[in-house]
Design an enzyme around this catalytic site. Structure first.
Site, PDB file in Angstrom:
ATOM      1  CD  GLU A  46      -2.240   1.276   2.988  1.00 26.19           C
ATOM      2  OE1 GLU A  46      -1.617   0.738   3.922  1.00 26.19           O
ATOM      3  OE2 GLU A  46      -3.334   1.857   3.139  1.00 26.19           O
ATOM      4  CG  ASN A 106      -4.691   4.162   0.470  1.00 28.35           C
ATOM      5  OD1 ASN A 106      -4.019   3.563  -0.361  1.00 28.35           O
ATOM      6  ND2 ASN A 106      -4.498   4.034   1.771  1.00 28.35           N
ATOM      7  CE  LYS A 123      -7.099   1.421   3.780  1.00 22.50           C
ATOM      8  NZ  LYS A 123      -5.832   1.818   4.422  1.00 22.50           N
ATOM      9  CD  GLU A 142      -5.274   4.844   5.624  1.00 16.62           C
ATOM     10  OE1 GLU A 142      -5.849   4.627   4.547  1.00 16.62           O
ATOM     11  OE2 GLU A 142      -4.790   3.935   6.328  1.00 16.62           O
ATOM     12  CB  CYS A 168      -4.014  -1.516   4.632  1.00 14.61           C
ATOM     13  SG  CYS A 168      -3.276  -1.631   6.290  1.00 14.61           S
ATOM     14  CG  ASN A 193       2.006   1.358   4.732  1.00 14.35           C
ATOM     15  OD1 ASN A 193       3.197   1.646   4.784  1.00 14.35           O
ATOM     16  ND2 ASN A 193       1.351   1.299   3.593  1.00 14.35           N
TER      17      ASN A 193
HETATM   18  N1  CDT Z   1      -3.030   1.411   6.473  1.00 16.01           N
HETATM   19  C1  CDT Z   1      -3.982   0.861   7.247  1.00 16.01           C
HETATM   20  O1  CDT Z   1      -5.120   0.698   6.829  1.00 16.01           O
HETATM   21  N2  CDT Z   1      -3.611   0.517   8.490  1.00 16.01           N
HETATM   22  C2  CDT Z   1      -4.536   0.010   9.477  1.00 16.01           C
HETATM   23  C3  CDT Z   1      -4.059   0.405  10.832  1.00 16.01           C
HETATM   24  C4  CDT Z   1      -4.930   1.373  11.440  1.00 16.01           C
HETATM   25  S1  CDT Z   1      -4.378   1.818  13.032  1.00 16.01           S
HETATM   26  C5  CDT Z   1      -5.260   3.233  13.298  1.00 16.01           C
HETATM   27  C6  CDT Z   1      -4.681  -1.497   9.475  1.00 16.01           C
HETATM   28  O2  CDT Z   1      -5.811  -1.969   9.578  1.00 16.01           O
HETATM   29  O3  CDT Z   1      -3.678  -2.203   9.445  1.00 16.01           O
END
Ligand code: CDT
Length: 319
Positions: A46, A106, A123, A142, A168, A193
């Site tokens: 991502e 995203n 996303k 985000e 993600c 991430n």
């Molecule tokens: N990038 C992403 O979607 N990360 C989220 C972490 C969110 S923590 C506020 C995940 O679900 O891994």
């Protein structure tokens, strides 16, 4: 073609000062290894071209924020990746920050073995917050920087397979997989991430890898699909992010997993026939699904009051 040799190109940290050109050089090295190992499809993470910028606070429209978004895809910095992949006959999934007029997404694209963009996904499940809160140990903004994806969860027939994408946080939601499962998806590509240390309970941080594996395996098994998941990981901007990139079979088994928190390629021969028995028996959707019992899934967003049948409906004696 029933097998697609797939590579997951996990990437170690990308710092704020790292240029896109430097990142693409790392991707080219992973792509060269993928070629040597016989891959025909490679999954990158991502927002793979930059550091994970939603950890910092910007004002909407600020030039420093806009600089994290791509003006074109491919653009001058990403063109070498497209060219090298096409020369090798390798398709790929790439996550990046997309400018679409005034909107910001995203996004992930699916590129075939000729270098043509054959699909796009924006996303849907945006985690975190829209407003910064200094009481948190770290931000995840985000919801501030991206619009909610408007393309659904499409599945594309390309490279001899039915390939879907998500990004993600989407991987934690069963609806993500099922919507693609209902299109007969055979391989779901995703990048992530996943930071820890943002102020979540210690237990949540301690269980981050377990929850990653649990989500990916459940989604694969319950929809009889391969899942190829690529992390960007290691310590970025002072915050650790999990690795554990993996390829999961349609039977829910992890067939490859990254061992490091650095740039690392893992591969698997994804045989689409492996799911045949599951698709005709236990997860034969046409035979076994009962949408009439699932209305709450689309009627409600958040949890509400229990929906209880009457005692007469339940055939209880006192009705
Ligand atoms: N990038 C992403 O979607 N990360 C989220 C972490 C969110 S923590 C506020 C995940 O679900 O891994």
């Amino acid at each position: 073609m029933e097998a697609l040799v797939t590579g997951v190109a996990q990437m170690g940290p990308i710092q704020k000062i790292d240029s896109r050109a430097a990142v693409v050089r790392r991707m080219l090295a992973l792509l060269a290894e993928a070629k040597a190992r016989g891959c025909r499809f490679v999954v990158f993470p991502e927002l793979a071209l930059t550091t994970f910028f939603p950890r910092w606070v910007y004002e909407p429209g600020e030039p420093a924020l806009d600089a994290w978004f791509e003006d074109a895809m491919p653009g001058p910095e990403t063109r070498p990746l497209f060219d090298a992949a096409a020369a090798a006959g390798i398709g790929f999934y790439l996550g990046y920050a997309e400018k679409a007029g005034n909107r910001r997404f995203n996004t992930a694209i699916l590129v075939d073995g000729t270098g043509r963009i054959v699909g796009k996904y924006r996303k849907v499940h945006l985690p975190g917050h829209a407003e910064p809160d200094p009481s948190r140990l770290g931000e995840h903004l985000e919801k501030r920087y991206f619009h909610v994806g408007d393309l659904g969860f499409p599945v594309f027939e390309t490279m001899g397979a039915k390939i879907g994408m998500c990004i993600c946080n989407d991987r934690r939601w069963p609806e993500t997989y099922r919507v693609m499962g209902l299109q007969g998806v055979e391989l779901i590509a995703l990048g992530y991430n996943t930071p820890t240390g943002l102020g979540e309970p210690y237990q949540a941080a301690a269980q981050a890898n377990m929850h990653n594996e649990l989500s990916l395996r459940a989604g694969a098994y319950q929809n009889a699909t391969w899942v190829a998941a690529a992390a960007k990981c290691g310590v970025e901007g002072g915050y650790p992010m999990i690795g554990q990139s993996m390829i999961v079979s349609p039977l829910g088994e992890v067939v490859a997993m990254a061992a490091t928190l650095e740039d690392e390629l893992i591969t698997a021969r994804c045989d689409m026939k492996l799911a045949a028995y599951a698709r005709t028996e236990i997860f034969n959707f046409a035979r076994h699904r009962r949408p009439e019992a699932y209305a709450l899934i689309t009627d409600r967003v958040g949890a509400g009051e229990p929906v209880v049948p009457s005692r007469a409906q339940m055939g209880l004696d006192d009705a």
